[in-house]
Design a protein around this motif. Structure first.
Motif, short mmCIF file in Angstrom:
data_model
loop_
_atom_site.label_atom_id
_atom_site.label_comp_id
_atom_site.label_asym_id
_atom_site.label_seq_id
_atom_site.Cartn_x
_atom_site.Cartn_y
_atom_site.Cartn_z
N ILE A 154 0.24 9.64 5.62
CA ILE A 154 -0.20 10.87 4.95
C ILE A 154 -0.44 11.95 6.01
O ILE A 154 -0.45 11.65 7.20
CB ILE A 154 -1.49 10.64 4.11
N THR A 155 -0.64 13.18 5.56
CA THR A 155 -0.91 14.25 6.52
C THR A 155 -2.38 14.23 6.93
O THR A 155 -3.23 13.67 6.24
CB THR A 155 -0.58 15.63 5.92
N LYS A 156 -2.65 14.89 8.05
CA LYS A 156 -4.03 15.00 8.53
C LYS A 156 -4.90 15.75 7.52
O LYS A 156 -6.04 15.38 7.27
CB LYS A 156 -4.04 15.72 9.88
N ASP A 157 -4.34 16.80 6.88
CA ASP A 157 -5.09 17.56 5.88
C ASP A 157 -5.42 16.70 4.66
O ASP A 157 -6.54 16.76 4.13
CB ASP A 157 -4.30 18.80 5.43
N THR A 158 -4.46 15.88 4.23
CA THR A 158 -4.73 14.98 3.11
C THR A 158 -5.82 13.99 3.46
O THR A 158 -6.73 13.75 2.67
CB THR A 158 -3.44 14.24 2.70
N LEU A 159 -5.76 13.44 4.67
CA LEU A 159 -6.79 12.50 5.09
C LEU A 159 -8.15 13.18 5.13
O LEU A 159 -9.15 12.61 4.69
CB LEU A 159 -6.48 11.91 6.47
N SER A 160 -8.21 14.41 5.60
CA SER A 160 -9.47 15.15 5.65
C SER A 160 -10.06 15.31 4.24
O SER A 160 -11.25 15.08 4.03
CB SER A 160 -9.23 16.51 6.29
N ARG A 161 -9.22 15.67 3.27
CA ARG A 161 -9.69 15.80 1.88
C ARG A 161 -10.17 14.47 1.32
O ARG A 161 -11.21 14.39 0.68
CB ARG A 161 -8.56 16.36 0.99
N VAL A 162 -9.41 13.41 1.59
CA VAL A 162 -9.77 12.07 1.10
C VAL A 162 -11.10 11.63 1.70
O VAL A 162 -11.96 11.08 0.99
CB VAL A 162 -8.64 11.06 1.43
N ARG A 163 -11.29 11.85 2.98
CA ARG A 163 -12.55 11.46 3.64
C ARG A 163 -13.73 12.23 3.08
O ARG A 163 -14.80 11.67 2.84
CB ARG A 163 -12.45 11.67 5.16
N LYS A 164 -13.56 13.54 2.86
CA LYS A 164 -14.65 14.35 2.28
C LYS A 164 -15.01 13.84 0.89
O LYS A 164 -16.19 13.74 0.55
CB LYS A 164 -14.24 15.82 2.22
N LYS A 165 -13.98 13.52 0.10
CA LYS A 165 -14.21 13.02 -1.25
C LYS A 165 -14.94 11.67 -1.20
O LYS A 165 -15.86 11.42 -1.98
CB LYS A 165 -12.87 12.87 -1.97
N ALA A 166 -14.56 10.82 -0.27
CA ALA A 166 -15.20 9.50 -0.14
C ALA A 166 -16.66 9.62 0.28
O ALA A 166 -17.50 8.84 -0.16
CB ALA A 166 -14.43 8.65 0.87
N LEU A 167 -16.97 10.62 1.12
CA LEU A 167 -18.34 10.81 1.57
C LEU A 167 -19.25 11.30 0.44
O LEU A 167 -20.45 11.02 0.44
CB LEU A 167 -18.39 11.79 2.74
N SER A 178 0.81 -1.22 0.00
CA SER A 178 0.00 0.00 0.00
C SER A 178 0.84 1.27 0.00
O SER A 178 0.32 2.35 -0.30
CB SER A 178 -0.96 0.01 1.19
N ILE A 179 2.13 1.16 0.30
CA ILE A 179 3.00 2.34 0.30
C ILE A 179 2.97 3.05 -1.06
O ILE A 179 3.04 4.27 -1.14
CB ILE A 179 4.45 1.96 0.69
N SER A 180 2.84 2.27 -2.13
CA SER A 180 2.83 2.86 -3.47
C SER A 180 1.45 3.36 -3.90
O SER A 180 1.32 3.97 -4.96
CB SER A 180 3.35 1.84 -4.50
N PHE A 181 0.42 3.12 -3.11
CA PHE A 181 -0.94 3.55 -3.45
C PHE A 181 -1.10 5.05 -3.24
O PHE A 181 -0.40 5.67 -2.45
CB PHE A 181 -1.98 2.84 -2.58
N THR A 182 -2.11 5.59 -3.90
CA THR A 182 -2.49 6.99 -3.64
C THR A 182 -3.08 7.07 -2.23
O THR A 182 -3.51 6.05 -1.67
CB THR A 182 -3.55 7.47 -4.64
N ALA A 183 -3.14 8.27 -1.70
CA ALA A 183 -3.72 8.46 -0.36
C ALA A 183 -5.16 7.99 -0.34
O ALA A 183 -5.61 7.36 0.63
CB ALA A 183 -3.64 9.93 0.04
N GLU A 184 -5.89 8.25 -1.42
CA GLU A 184 -7.29 7.84 -1.50
C GLU A 184 -7.42 6.32 -1.45
O GLU A 184 -8.26 5.79 -0.72
CB GLU A 184 -7.89 8.37 -2.81
N LYS A 185 -6.57 5.61 -2.18
CA LYS A 185 -6.64 4.15 -2.19
C LYS A 185 -6.19 3.57 -0.85
O LYS A 185 -6.75 2.59 -0.36
CB LYS A 185 -5.81 3.57 -3.33
N ARG A 186 -5.18 4.18 -0.22
CA ARG A 186 -4.73 3.71 1.11
C ARG A 186 -5.87 3.80 2.11
O ARG A 186 -6.10 2.88 2.89
CB ARG A 186 -3.56 4.56 1.61
N TYR A 187 -6.58 4.93 2.09
CA TYR A 187 -7.68 5.11 3.04
C TYR A 187 -8.81 4.13 2.73
O TYR A 187 -9.38 3.52 3.65
CB TYR A 187 -8.20 6.55 3.01
N LYS A 188 -9.11 3.94 1.46
CA LYS A 188 -10.18 3.00 1.07
C LYS A 188 -9.83 1.59 1.56
O LYS A 188 -10.70 0.90 2.11
CB LYS A 188 -10.34 3.02 -0.45
N CYS A 189 -8.59 1.16 1.39
CA CYS A 189 -8.16 -0.16 1.86
C CYS A 189 -8.22 -0.25 3.39
O CYS A 189 -8.62 -1.28 3.94
CB CYS A 189 -6.75 -0.47 1.37
#
Length: 192
Positions: free
Chosen positions: A177-190, A143-154
């Motif tokens: 990843i950073t907290k800000d990146t995770l926040s963006r990824v979570r919003k996008k997933a929602l 998963s290290i090579s995955f995008t932040a979005e795919k890491r969170y999804k997994c």
């Protein structure tokens, strides 16, 4: 019957006899660990592995810039400890602390080895646990090579019980990843 023994029986194909149950129980020490209290600190040798009956823990190290880097997150029915330090008797590079108040069952290396000899069902359980841990480690490395979005999804797919147990900054560190990146990824997933 204690939750650990339900958990072991659930994950082994053989039934545990009354004698094996008595032997199994005799090797564990019950302990309560308060929130923010350490199970293990950097520089110590990991003398115990902990089966978590209740609560949540995290394993981390401090990088050269002074930031916490989360290595593992643990909740009920999980095992917490530094495997390398436990097996090799070397000082740990990790801290393991209670994120919530915890109830744990502790076992020493000596007791673990003795229990494996005395209780074939427990030995079978440990082999299955090692298989699962190796698979999880492979997935984590990949998963290290995955995008932040795919890491969170997994992460959400593989560890749904952890999503609401730990705050975003802890999950972000675990994912690398950073907290800000995770926040963006979570919003996008929602939004999906």
């Amino acid at each position: 019957m204690h939750p650990l023994f339900h958990y072991i029986i659930k994950h082994v194909s053989t039934l545990i006899s009354k004698e094996e149950f008595r032997v199994l129980r005799s090797h564990f020490i019950q302990k309560k660990i308060r929130k923010k209290q350490y199970l293990l600190q950097e520089g110590e040798i990991c003398k115990y592995f902990a089966f978590i009956v209740k609560g949540a823990m995290r394993q981390y190290y401090i990088d050269e810039k002074g930031f916490e880097r989360i290595v593992n997150l643990y909740t009920e029915n999980g095992w917490a400890g530094d495997h390398e330090s436990f097996v090799m008797f070397t000082p740990s590079i990790y801290h393991i602390d209670a994120w919530e108040d915890c109830e744990v069952l502790l076992i020493t290396r000596e007791s673990l080895l003795k229990l494996c000899r005395e209780c074939p069902a427990f030995n079978e359980f440990l082999l299955k646990l090692d298989e699962r841990n190796n698979i999880a480690a492979q997935k984590r490395i990949t998963s290290i090579s995955f995008t932040a979005e795919k890491r969170y999804k997994c992460f959400v797919r593989d560890y749904p019980r952890l999503v609401n147990r730990f705050p975003q900054h802890i999950i972000a560190s675990y994912l690398g990843i950073t907290k800000d990146t995770l926040s963006r990824v979570r919003k996008k997933a929602l939004k999906k």
